[in-house]
Design an enzyme around this catalytic site. Structure first.
Site, mmCIF file in Angstrom:
data_model
loop_
_atom_site.group_PDB
_atom_site.id
_atom_site.type_symbol
_atom_site.label_atom_id
_atom_site.label_comp_id
_atom_site.label_asym_id
_atom_site.label_seq_id
_atom_site.Cartn_x
_atom_site.Cartn_y
_atom_site.Cartn_z
ATOM 1 N N LYS A 11 0.818 -1.216 0.000
ATOM 2 C CA LYS A 11 0.000 0.000 0.000
ATOM 3 C C LYS A 11 0.856 1.273 0.000
ATOM 4 C CE LYS A 11 -4.028 -2.215 2.070
ATOM 5 N NZ LYS A 11 -5.018 -2.149 3.170
ATOM 6 N N PHE A 59 -15.968 2.805 6.249
ATOM 7 C CA PHE A 59 -14.552 3.048 5.950
ATOM 8 C C PHE A 59 -14.255 3.168 4.457
ATOM 9 C CE2 PHE A 59 -15.127 -1.567 6.185
ATOM 10 C CZ PHE A 59 -14.537 -1.986 5.000
ATOM 11 N N ARG A 87 -1.577 -14.567 4.120
ATOM 12 C CA ARG A 87 -2.352 -13.923 5.184
ATOM 13 C C ARG A 87 -1.620 -14.043 6.526
ATOM 14 N NH1 ARG A 87 -6.627 -11.748 3.689
ATOM 15 N NH2 ARG A 87 -7.671 -11.666 5.709
ATOM 16 N N THR A 93 -5.391 -7.578 10.383
ATOM 17 C CA THR A 93 -5.721 -6.332 9.679
ATOM 18 C C THR A 93 -5.392 -5.119 10.533
ATOM 19 O OG1 THR A 93 -7.464 -7.472 8.474
ATOM 20 C CG2 THR A 93 -7.578 -5.067 8.523
ATOM 21 N N ARG A 104 2.380 -6.426 8.926
ATOM 22 C CA ARG A 104 1.619 -5.308 9.494
ATOM 23 C C ARG A 104 2.196 -4.854 10.829
ATOM 24 N NH1 ARG A 104 -3.962 -7.716 7.229
ATOM 25 N NH2 ARG A 104 -4.024 -6.528 5.275
ATOM 26 N N ASN A 114 -2.376 -0.003 6.653
ATOM 27 C CA ASN A 114 -1.812 -1.219 7.237
ATOM 28 C C ASN A 114 -0.822 -1.945 6.323
ATOM 29 O OD1 ASN A 114 -3.601 -2.332 5.428
ATOM 30 N ND2 ASN A 114 -4.854 -3.376 6.959
ATOM 31 N N HIS A 117 -2.141 -5.604 1.394
ATOM 32 C CA HIS A 117 -3.427 -6.275 1.155
ATOM 33 C C HIS A 117 -3.111 -7.661 0.635
ATOM 34 C CE1 HIS A 117 -7.373 -7.236 -0.633
ATOM 35 N NE2 HIS A 117 -6.643 -7.735 -1.634
#
Length: 141
Positions: A11, A59, A87, A93, A104, A114, A117
């Protein structure tokens, strides 16, 4: 275990802090092959389309604004049980709940910012990969 593909985004906050190489190193040391990658600055339309399942949630607007705030790295990862393992490497998250050593925990700034993705299922991985990559951009190795 089956070899799977999963979709991953680094991100804008992590890209801005020059964490791409560190995150890629984690992917590769975990046994993933990066079989497609590109840097994009998402348009509002791209972000809204990608996150369409969240439209109407509180959000959503903030997420779209954040995801269009700067460049992202998008990639396809391939490996055994890729969706779940990716994951696990990402962590929770909410970075406040992420285990030490996860992406994260190490690179996120907040719940929205965070750092990464990842697809949540094989089916969503297929959809997300197809959203950004054509077949000739994916290079199995």
């Amino acid at each position: 275990m089956a070899v799977e593909r999963t979709f991953s985004i680094i991100k804008p906050n992590a890209v801005a802090k020059n964490n791409i190489g560190a995150i890629y190193a984690r992917f590769e040391s975990a046994g993933f092959k990066i079989i497609a990658a590109k840097m994009l600055h998402l348009t509002k339309e791209q972000a809204e389309g990608f996150y369409a399942e969240h439209k109407g949630r509180p959000f959503f607007d903030g997420l779209v604004e954040f995801m269009t705030s700067g460049p992202v790295m998008i990639q396809v990862l391939e490996g055994e049980n890729a969706v779940q393992r990716h994951r696990d490497i990402m962590g929770a998250t909410n970075p406040d709940n992420a285990l030490a050593g996860t992406l994260r925990a190490d690179f996120a700034d907040s719940f929205t910012e965070n750092a990464v993705h990842g697809s949540d299922a094989v089916e969503s991985a297929q959809r997300e990969i197809a959203y950004f990559f054509s077949e000739n951009e994916i290079c199995p190795r």
